[in-house]
Scaffold this active site. Structure first.
Site, mmCIF file in Angstrom:
data_model
loop_
_atom_site.group_PDB
_atom_site.id
_atom_site.type_symbol
_atom_site.label_atom_id
_atom_site.label_comp_id
_atom_site.label_asym_id
_atom_site.label_seq_id
_atom_site.Cartn_x
_atom_site.Cartn_y
_atom_site.Cartn_z
ATOM 1 N N TYR A 1 63.410 -0.338 3.463
ATOM 2 C CA TYR A 1 64.680 0.397 3.471
ATOM 3 C C TYR A 1 65.181 0.486 4.901
ATOM 4 C CZ TYR A 1 68.023 4.263 2.974
ATOM 5 O OH TYR A 1 69.153 5.049 2.996
ATOM 6 N N ASP B 1 62.570 -2.484 12.604
ATOM 7 C CA ASP B 1 63.148 -1.181 12.267
ATOM 8 C C ASP B 1 62.054 -0.125 12.397
ATOM 9 O OD1 ASP B 1 64.318 1.068 11.216
ATOM 10 O OD2 ASP B 1 64.983 0.133 9.346
ATOM 11 N N LYS C 1 65.033 9.458 13.264
ATOM 12 C CA LYS C 1 64.093 10.498 12.850
ATOM 13 C C LYS C 1 63.448 11.228 14.043
ATOM 14 C CE LYS C 1 63.848 8.901 8.152
ATOM 15 N NZ LYS C 1 64.004 7.530 7.715
HETATM 16 C C1 LIG Z 1 65.282 6.745 7.305
HETATM 17 C C2 LIG Z 1 65.351 5.290 7.591
HETATM 18 C C3 LIG Z 1 66.576 4.640 7.887
HETATM 19 C C4 LIG Z 1 67.900 5.330 7.755
HETATM 20 O O1 LIG Z 1 68.052 6.405 8.625
HETATM 21 P P1 LIG Z 1 69.161 7.526 8.292
HETATM 22 O O2 LIG Z 1 69.154 8.402 9.505
HETATM 23 O O3 LIG Z 1 68.703 8.204 7.043
HETATM 24 O O4 LIG Z 1 70.452 6.813 8.096
HETATM 25 C C5 LIG Z 1 66.537 3.323 8.289
HETATM 26 N N1 LIG Z 1 65.369 2.646 8.378
HETATM 27 C C6 LIG Z 1 64.188 3.229 8.087
HETATM 28 C C7 LIG Z 1 62.928 2.439 8.224
HETATM 29 C C8 LIG Z 1 64.143 4.558 7.659
HETATM 30 O O5 LIG Z 1 62.960 5.106 7.329
#
Ligand SMILES: *Cc1c(COP(=O)(O)O)cnc(C)c1O
Length: 440
Positions: free
Chosen positions: A147, A242, A274
């Site tokens: 994701y 990511d 995060k």
């Molecule tokens: C949470 C997450 C996102 C998206 O971040 P948001 O601040 O919710 O838009 C993208 N990549 C990874 C791996 C994530 O865990």
């Protein structure tokens, strides 16, 4: 049997919320759709604990889905944030905390330059735009079960067969947004090799979670990320790691600390979010100086944001990262190990099939036997058992993620009392889950 805790206050708020907000929540996973019941509305949080509007306390194993590395309402972080708020909340000009947070990220990771944004979604979206602008190519490669936020081009499901283009994963995304996206099975080198053999000249970038955590933790097989780096380099494509979830959480250096830092390779671009926002909306993408220099105003790939790098979020992130030293990661490891041992004991005693997978300080629990290597494996879980486990833990004062496909997050504030509360809750919850599950 544990008595369900009263939650009339949450029930009433959920009714009001549903009248004014789709599904009553502002991000789908907060709803209890996967486990049933009423989401608890949280009034306050302190350290490892959440308190709901009915006055129930819960040990928090969500930690805002990762960000709260030091625990909630950390007094020193709050003091720095409050001082920043008193100086005004946003100026639309450059500020010192932005520079300091960027320096901290450059110090911990292999990126040379950083650009701040406000969400992980924005970070991956911008990294992909930059990769396309830099390479002059269009095609993006991603993996099933990874994701990267709700970016149109990345909300894609695998098409029929390997190395065919993807189909939209949700209504509202046009096929034109995903027909330049290839979705491959995770940990599958042959699929990657085949996709690059067929489309290599058109591939702008491959994006992958440093260690996938959004289907539960599914670690890369040894050398997989190095192989992806090498494959991208040979094809003239960029490798985007990511680290929105793993960054500054899996290790002090994020997921990269588990393999790249040891094996000696670096991604071309990385995305963060995060933890680096310390509980405020802040995210970033960064990477090689020669690639990042293509961003405006230095280069011609456009990217911007009114609240990007705002002084409150960057102060909170900096206050968090400056306190996230070795002892914090050692504590996360110890607390996680204690909980993992408790899970193994309780689930084994209850005859509940399970598998725990970890990445540095992060871990997740699959309600199935056997190794989980990819999304197909992760999907084969006993979801009924998870729903029963979730509610039994909730009634015993532990807030698990309301989905079987998420990490269980701990913080530096998860002390002996918090961990013991989890350990005390596990045996009864495991029996309830075994009784409700497929094998019952
Ligand atoms: C949470 C997450 C996102 C998206 O971040 P948001 O601040 O919710 O838009 C993208 N990549 C990874 C791996 C994530 O865990």
């Amino acid at each position: 049997m544990v008595t369900p805790r009263p939650h009339a206050g949450s029930g009433a708020l959920f009714e009001r919320a549903r009248a004014v907000t789709p599904g009553g929540v502002n991000s789908p996973v907060r709803a209890f759709n996967a486990v049933g019941g009423t989401p608890r509305f949280i009034r306050s949080a302190q350290g490892a604990w959440l308190t709901d509007v009915d006055g129930n306390d819960y040990v928090d194993l969500i930690c805002s889905w990762g960000p709260m590395l030091l625990g909630h309402a950390h007094p020193e972080v709050l003091a720095e944030v409050n001082a920043a708020v008193a100086r005004g909340t946003s100026y639309g000009t450059p500020t010192e905390p932005e520079v300091e947070l960027a320096e901290e990220i450059v110090r911990r990771t292999p990126v040379d330059r950083v650009r701040f944004v406000s969400s992980g979604t924005e970070a991956t979206m911008s990294a992909i735009r930059l990769a396309r602008g830099f390479t002059g190519r269009d095609v993006i490669v991603k993996f099933a079960g990874n994701y990267h936020g709700h970016v149109d081009a990345l909300l894609a499901q695998a098409g029929s067969g390997l190395a065919t283009f993807a189909v939209p994963g949700t209504p509202g995304v046009p096929t034109s947004a995903t027909d330049l996206t290839l979705v491959l099975p995770y940990n599958d080198r042959a699929a990657v090799t085949a996709a690059f053999a067929e489309h290599g000249q058109r591939i702008a970038a491959l994006i992958v979670e440093a260690t996938p955590g959004n289907m539960g933790i599914v670690p890369p097989e040894p050398g997989f990320n190095a192989f992806l780096t090498e494959t991208c380099r040979s094809a003239g494509a960029l490798f985007i790691s990511d680290e929105v979830m793993t960054g500054f959480r899996a290790t002090a250096q994020g997921g990269w600390g588990l393999d790249g830092a040891v094996e000696g390779w670096t991604p071309d671009l990385m995305t963060f979010g995060k933890v680096m926002g310390g509980g405020f909306p802040a995210a970033a993408f960064g990477g090689r100086a020669d690639v990042m220099s293509h961003l405006s105003p230095e280069g011609n790939v456009y990217q911007a944001g009114t609240l990007s790098g705002n002084p409150i979020a960057t102060t909170a992130g900096l206050a968090t990262l400056r306190r996230a030293g070795d002892e914090v990661y050692a504590h996360l490891t110890a607390a996680g190990n204690a909980i993992k041992a408790g899970i193994t004991d309780a689930f084994t005693a209850a005859g509940l099939p399970h598998r725990i997978q970890s990445a540095g300080t992060m871990f997740s629990v699959f309600l199935r036997d056997g190794e989980v290597r990819n999304f197909a494996d992760a999907s084969a879980q006993d979801e009924k058992a998870y729903a029963a486990l979730f509610h039994a833990m909730l009634d015993a004062g532990v807030y698990l993620p309301p989905s079987a496909y998420e990490c269980w997050f701990v913080s530096a504030a998860h002390d002996d009392r918090a961990v013991q509360t989890v350990l005390d809750a596990l045996p009864g919850a495991a029996r309830a889950a075994a009784a409700a599950g497929e094998n019952a």
